[in-house]
Scaffold this active site. Structure first.
Site, mmCIF file in Angstrom:
data_model
loop_
_atom_site.group_PDB
_atom_site.id
_atom_site.type_symbol
_atom_site.label_atom_id
_atom_site.label_comp_id
_atom_site.label_asym_id
_atom_site.label_seq_id
_atom_site.Cartn_x
_atom_site.Cartn_y
_atom_site.Cartn_z
ATOM 1 N N HIS A 1 -26.527 -18.029 31.194
ATOM 2 C CA HIS A 1 -26.836 -16.738 31.809
ATOM 3 C C HIS A 1 -26.107 -16.658 33.144
ATOM 4 O O HIS A 1 -25.793 -17.678 33.767
ATOM 5 C CB HIS A 1 -28.331 -16.603 32.041
ATOM 6 N N GLU A 32 -27.073 -15.985 36.147
ATOM 7 C CA GLU A 32 -27.733 -16.678 37.256
ATOM 8 C C GLU A 32 -27.515 -18.189 37.187
ATOM 9 O O GLU A 32 -27.211 -18.818 38.199
ATOM 10 C CB GLU A 32 -29.257 -16.427 37.242
ATOM 11 N N CYS A 56 -34.828 -13.784 33.551
ATOM 12 C CA CYS A 56 -35.729 -14.280 32.523
ATOM 13 C C CYS A 56 -36.496 -15.488 33.092
ATOM 14 O O CYS A 56 -36.163 -15.981 34.178
ATOM 15 C CB CYS A 56 -34.935 -14.671 31.279
ATOM 16 N N CYS A 104 -34.168 -18.432 34.120
ATOM 17 C CA CYS A 104 -33.391 -18.184 35.336
ATOM 18 C C CYS A 104 -34.279 -18.143 36.568
ATOM 19 O O CYS A 104 -33.896 -18.629 37.628
ATOM 20 C CB CYS A 104 -32.582 -16.898 35.183
#
Length: 149
Positions: A53, A55, A83, A86
């Site tokens: 992801h 992040e 999420c 993260c």
């Protein structure tokens, strides 16, 4: 320090991710002095890695650049509510401030779902500023998924 938004840069990363066929989420991570340490967009498909992801990639790059597992005083700008994975990484990295755009009622882990920072076992809770360029972030995601259907 005067407030300056870095969401346009995060949105550029999100748009680049969409062009790669990735879910359009972008992140920009700043150091305590306001210098950009890392930028990233989602790369889960490209890297065949469910943890890739925006992040996570930005945190990994910033930590590697600083040769540190923690980023105290850092600020991260993300186009979508992180999420749970993260959010936990943001906490583990000791990031001071999280700025995000669109809410994610389905998969979010900050204001929705797991609410990672509200959990009693969360050791570090960043300051949270939400809703920055939320409409632009939301539209980018909606258009991406509309085109895929």
């Amino acid at each position: 320090m005067n407030f300056a938004t870095h969401m346009p840069e995060a949105l550029r990363e999100a748009r680049a991710a969409a062009l790669r066929g990735e879910v359009p989420v972008g992140a920009v991570l700043l150091g305590p002095q306001g210098d950009i340490l890392a930028r990233a967009g989602n790369r889960t498909r490209e890297l065949s890695d469910p943890t890739a992801h925006a992040e996570i990639l930005a945190i990994r790059a910033a930590c590697a650049a600083l040769k540190s597992e923690r980023l105290p005083g850092a600020r991260i700008w993300v186009t979508l509510e992180p999420c749970p994975m993260c959010a936990a990484a943001i906490s583990a990295a000791r990031i001071e401030v999280l700025y995000y755009g669109a809410e994610d009622p389905r998969m979010g882990g900050v204001r929705h779902g797991a609410r990672v920072f509200d959990h009693p076992q969360c050791h570090h809770r960043p300051q949270i500023v939400d809703g920055i360029s939320a409409e632009e972030s939301r539209i980018l995601l909606q258009e991406f998924f509309r085109k895929r259907r």
